[in-house]
Scaffold this motif. Structure first.
Motif, PDB file in Angstrom:
ATOM      1  N   PHE A  42       3.809  -0.886   5.131  1.00 43.53           N
ATOM      2  CA  PHE A  42       2.571  -0.573   4.412  1.00 43.53           C
ATOM      3  C   PHE A  42       1.823  -1.804   4.005  1.00 43.53           C
ATOM      4  CE2 PHE A  42       0.497   0.559   0.344  1.00 43.53           C
ATOM      5  CZ  PHE A  42      -0.517   1.303   0.773  1.00 43.53           C
ATOM      6  N   LYS A  43       0.624  -1.642   4.258  1.00 41.14           N
ATOM      7  CA  LYS A  43      -0.285  -2.647   3.770  1.00 41.14           C
ATOM      8  C   LYS A  43      -1.325  -2.153   2.870  1.00 41.14           C
ATOM      9  CE  LYS A  43       0.510  -6.024   7.603  1.00 41.14           C
ATOM     10  NZ  LYS A  43      -0.085  -6.996   8.580  1.00 41.14           N
ATOM     11  N   PRO A  44      -1.454  -2.226   1.766  1.00 40.03           N
ATOM     12  CA  PRO A  44      -2.648  -1.793   0.974  1.00 40.03           C
ATOM     13  C   PRO A  44      -4.016  -2.353   1.391  1.00 40.03           C
ATOM     14  CG  PRO A  44      -1.459  -3.042  -0.562  1.00 40.03           C
ATOM     15  CD  PRO A  44      -0.634  -3.018   0.753  1.00 40.03           C
ATOM     16  N   LYS A  45      -4.851  -1.560   1.276  1.00 44.43           N
ATOM     17  CA  LYS A  45      -6.306  -1.954   1.574  1.00 44.43           C
ATOM     18  C   LYS A  45      -6.834  -2.672   0.392  1.00 44.43           C
ATOM     19  CE  LYS A  45     -10.843  -0.518   3.339  1.00 44.43           C
ATOM     20  NZ  LYS A  45     -11.635   0.503   3.576  1.00 44.43           N
ATOM     21  N   ALA A  46      -7.317  -4.004   0.656  1.00 44.87           N
ATOM     22  CA  ALA A  46      -7.697  -4.906  -0.423  1.00 44.87           C
ATOM     23  C   ALA A  46      -9.289  -4.253  -1.031  1.00 44.87           C
ATOM     24  CB  ALA A  46      -8.022  -6.343   0.022  1.00 44.87           C
ATOM     25  N   ARG A  47      -9.125  -3.623  -1.755  1.00 40.70           N
ATOM     26  CA  ARG A  47     -10.303  -2.854  -2.383  1.00 40.70           C
ATOM     27  C   ARG A  47     -10.362  -2.898  -3.858  1.00 40.70           C
ATOM     28  NH1 ARG A  47      -6.646   0.811  -1.172  1.00 40.70           N
ATOM     29  NH2 ARG A  47      -6.665   2.859  -1.983  1.00 40.70           N
ATOM     30  N   LYS A  48     -11.668  -2.521  -4.597  1.00 38.81           N
ATOM     31  CA  LYS A  48     -11.637  -2.260  -5.727  1.00 38.81           C
ATOM     32  C   LYS A  48     -12.196  -0.791  -6.068  1.00 38.81           C
ATOM     33  CE  LYS A  48     -16.002  -4.909  -6.781  1.00 38.81           C
ATOM     34  NZ  LYS A  48     -16.356  -5.264  -5.356  1.00 38.81           N
ATOM     35  N   PRO A  49     -11.759  -0.492  -7.306  1.00 40.93           N
ATOM     36  CA  PRO A  49     -12.362   0.869  -7.442  1.00 40.93           C
ATOM     37  C   PRO A  49     -13.900   0.791  -7.825  1.00 40.93           C
ATOM     38  CG  PRO A  49     -10.555   0.521  -8.946  1.00 40.93           C
ATOM     39  CD  PRO A  49     -10.904  -0.687  -8.251  1.00 40.93           C
ATOM     40  N   ARG A  50     -14.632   1.882  -7.697  1.00 43.12           N
ATOM     41  CA  ARG A  50     -15.880   1.969  -7.604  1.00 43.12           C
ATOM     42  C   ARG A  50     -16.713   1.707  -9.381  1.00 43.12           C
ATOM     43  NH1 ARG A  50     -19.122   6.352  -6.882  1.00 43.12           N
ATOM     44  NH2 ARG A  50     -17.314   7.955  -7.639  1.00 43.12           N
ATOM     45  N   GLY A  51     -17.428   1.155  -9.371  1.00 50.66           N
ATOM     46  CA  GLY A  51     -17.896   1.077 -10.914  1.00 50.66           C
ATOM     47  C   GLY A  51     -17.341  -0.378 -11.579  1.00 50.66           C
ATOM     48  N   PHE A  52     -16.402  -1.046 -10.909  1.00 52.27           N
ATOM     49  CA  PHE A  52     -15.868  -2.291 -11.393  1.00 52.27           C
ATOM     50  C   PHE A  52     -16.235  -3.421 -10.519  1.00 52.27           C
ATOM     51  CE2 PHE A  52     -13.487   1.324 -12.723  1.00 52.27           C
ATOM     52  CZ  PHE A  52     -12.983   1.031 -14.029  1.00 52.27           C
TER      53      PHE A  52
END
Length: 498
Positions: A8-18
């Motif tokens: 499993f490779k988590p997708k590099a992303r940040k939550p909306r609004g941050f």
């Protein structure tokens, strides 16, 4: 044979609004906050830090009819099943702190605080779920003299941040005066609470919607360009006229505005107390030679939060900038505050007067950047090139000597040839590279490469042979004179901007 399971490779992303922030933006914010905090300290305020988490009931956001708290806060349950929430402002934690330590605190209690806050709201352009606030409050002092001091300090803080005088105004009104308006308009009494709130919300939109839009919201309601309909406060035409007249009562001078307000409020005792607050604030400001160009009584100012009980104010930027399409845009409000005498009362059961202001840090910094008023936060570090890996101790000693002289410096500790190291220095916005290869070491020298001057001259020189022969931005000095030579180049201003 079973298929090999993929890792499993988590997708590099940040939550909306941050937002992620880097380098110069952070340094510019820190420099601005340092200047603002210096103003707060000069007025006798002390710093305070409170935890990021507070018990949710202390924030006043707990919803007893659902399993999980909501209404704009990020919440979780502790191991003892108590709900905790990330603070959504710095004022509610201050009220909890004062109530908890009330007997030990000097009163009035002056504090300022800078910190991140979190709002569990729908994000949008320029609207984040996490941002920085910079507050200053006086707890234990009644209106109006503490309020006048906060207004004056607020003006000084905006100027210290980098906004020139004439490009902003602190606008002041009073909730008690508004209560008098609502009484005159026939909206007194508990049964009118919903209408009163609707009126205040409509008034708060004057800057965005104009008089016509506010009048619609005072009446039946308003449909915007997208087709969304907002229910109005349901006032009659005569009642709406009274409210509109109140907002239009702002005159050229604070004294004239107060006089006009007296005529509108009539015999309302609550309203007259608000007028007297504004008159005394104006009197103090006049004594301090702070005229309407800096602090102006403006009866259109409402403030959105419901807990304000007296004077309220906003810092409003008056200049325009162009957006990406060349259209004029006003930043408007970059902070606000007011009096909230009932907030500590939730904990202690007795009224504790309090007043404060809060700077919208991100919005103010954006406005300063758009206006070109952000102070240069300096270059990146000087980079000592790692020409020979077996000489790393010698290179580290060079960087240590530069740091001891008060200069930012680092050794290139990555992998790469000279060209890659120069690209690294460029991406770091380095003002200078220091080079000592085998030839320089044999002569007891180092080569200084002024990257800023080199970049400037490269844009001017068209003869490549002349550039190779002259190399005006690169020269050698004895190793023992390295620090003095670097400081001399920087002091001449050749490497102050990239």
């Amino acid at each position: 044979m079973s298929k090999k399971q993929k890792t499993f490779k988590p997708k590099a992303r940040k939550p909306r609004g941050f937002a992620d922030r880097l380098g110069q933006e952070i340094l510019a914010e820190q420099a601005m906050l340092t200047r603002i905090q210096a103003v707060y300290a000069a007025y006798g305020f002390d710093p305070l830090e409170t935890p990021a988490f507070e018990f949710t009931d202390a924030l006043g956001k707990f919803l007893p009819d659902v399993d999980r708290p909501g209404q704009g806060v990020f919440s979780l349950q502790d191991d003892d099943e108590q709900w905790m929430s990330l603070r959504y402002d710095l004022t509610a934690p201050l009220a909890r702190f004062v109530a908890e330590h009330y007997d030990a605190l000097p009163k009035p209690f002056r504090r300022y605080q800078v910190g991140r806050v979190w709002r569990n709201e729908k994000p949008g352009p320029g609207r984040y779920r996490e941002f920085t606030q910079c507050d200053a409050d006086i707890v234990g002092a009644p209106a109006p003299f503490a309020d006048a001091e906060i207004c004056m300090m607020f003006a000084d803080a905006v100027e210290a941040a980098g906004v020139p005088r004439g490009d902003y105004v602190i606008r002041v009104s009073d909730r008690k005066a508004m209560n008098g308006l609502l009484e005159v308009a026939g909206l007194a009494g508990e049964d009118m609470a919903a209408k009163r709130l609707g009126v205040l919300r409509a008034m708060d939109k004057l800057d965005r919607l104009g008089e016509e839009g506010v009048r619609l919201l005072l009446g039946d309601g308003r449909e915007d360009e997208s087709g969304d309909y907002t229910q109005g406060a349901g006032l009659s035409a005569a009642q709406a006229d009274v409210v509109m007249a109140f907002m239009a009562a702002t005159k050229d001078s604070n004294a004239a505005t107060c006089a006009a307000l007296r005529d509108l409020i009539g015999e309302s005792s609550d309203g007259m107390q608000g007028v007297e607050n504004l008159e005394k604030i104006a009197e103090v400001l006049t004594a301090l030679s702070c005229d309407e160009s800096r602090v102006q009584i403006d009866l259109s100012i409402v403030r959105g939060l419901e807990y304000y009980t007296g004077p309220v104010f906003e810092a409003d930027l008056t200049f325009e900038v162009e957006d990406e399409k060349g259209r004029p845009v006003r930043f408007g409000s970059v902070g606000g505050g007011g009096r909230y005498d009932d907030l500590v009362k939730r904990f202690r059961g007795q009224e504790v007067p309090a007043v404060g202001c809060s700077v919208g840090v991100s919005r103010l910094l954006s406005a300063l950047q758009a206006r070109g008023h952000v102070t240069d936060t300096g270059n990146g570090p000087i980079v000592v090139m790692a020409m020979d890996k077996d000489q790393m101790p010698a290179y580290q000693k060079m960087a240590a000597e530069l740091r001891a002289a008060g200069l930012r410096a680092e050794v290139f500790v990555g992998s790469g040839n000279f060209g890659k190291q120069m690209k690294y220095a460029d991406r770091r916005s380095s003002p200078m590279a220091i080079i000592q290869g085998e030839d320089e070491r044999a002569k007891g020298e180092v080569t200084l490469k002024d990257l800023v001057l080199g970049e400037k001259l490269a844009a001017e020189i068209t003869d490549n042979r002349q550039w190779r022969e002259d190399q005006p931005a690169q020269f050698s000095v004895p190793r023992e004179k390295m620090v003095d030579a670097v400081k001399d180049v920087l002091s001449r201003g050749q490497s102050t901007e990239r």
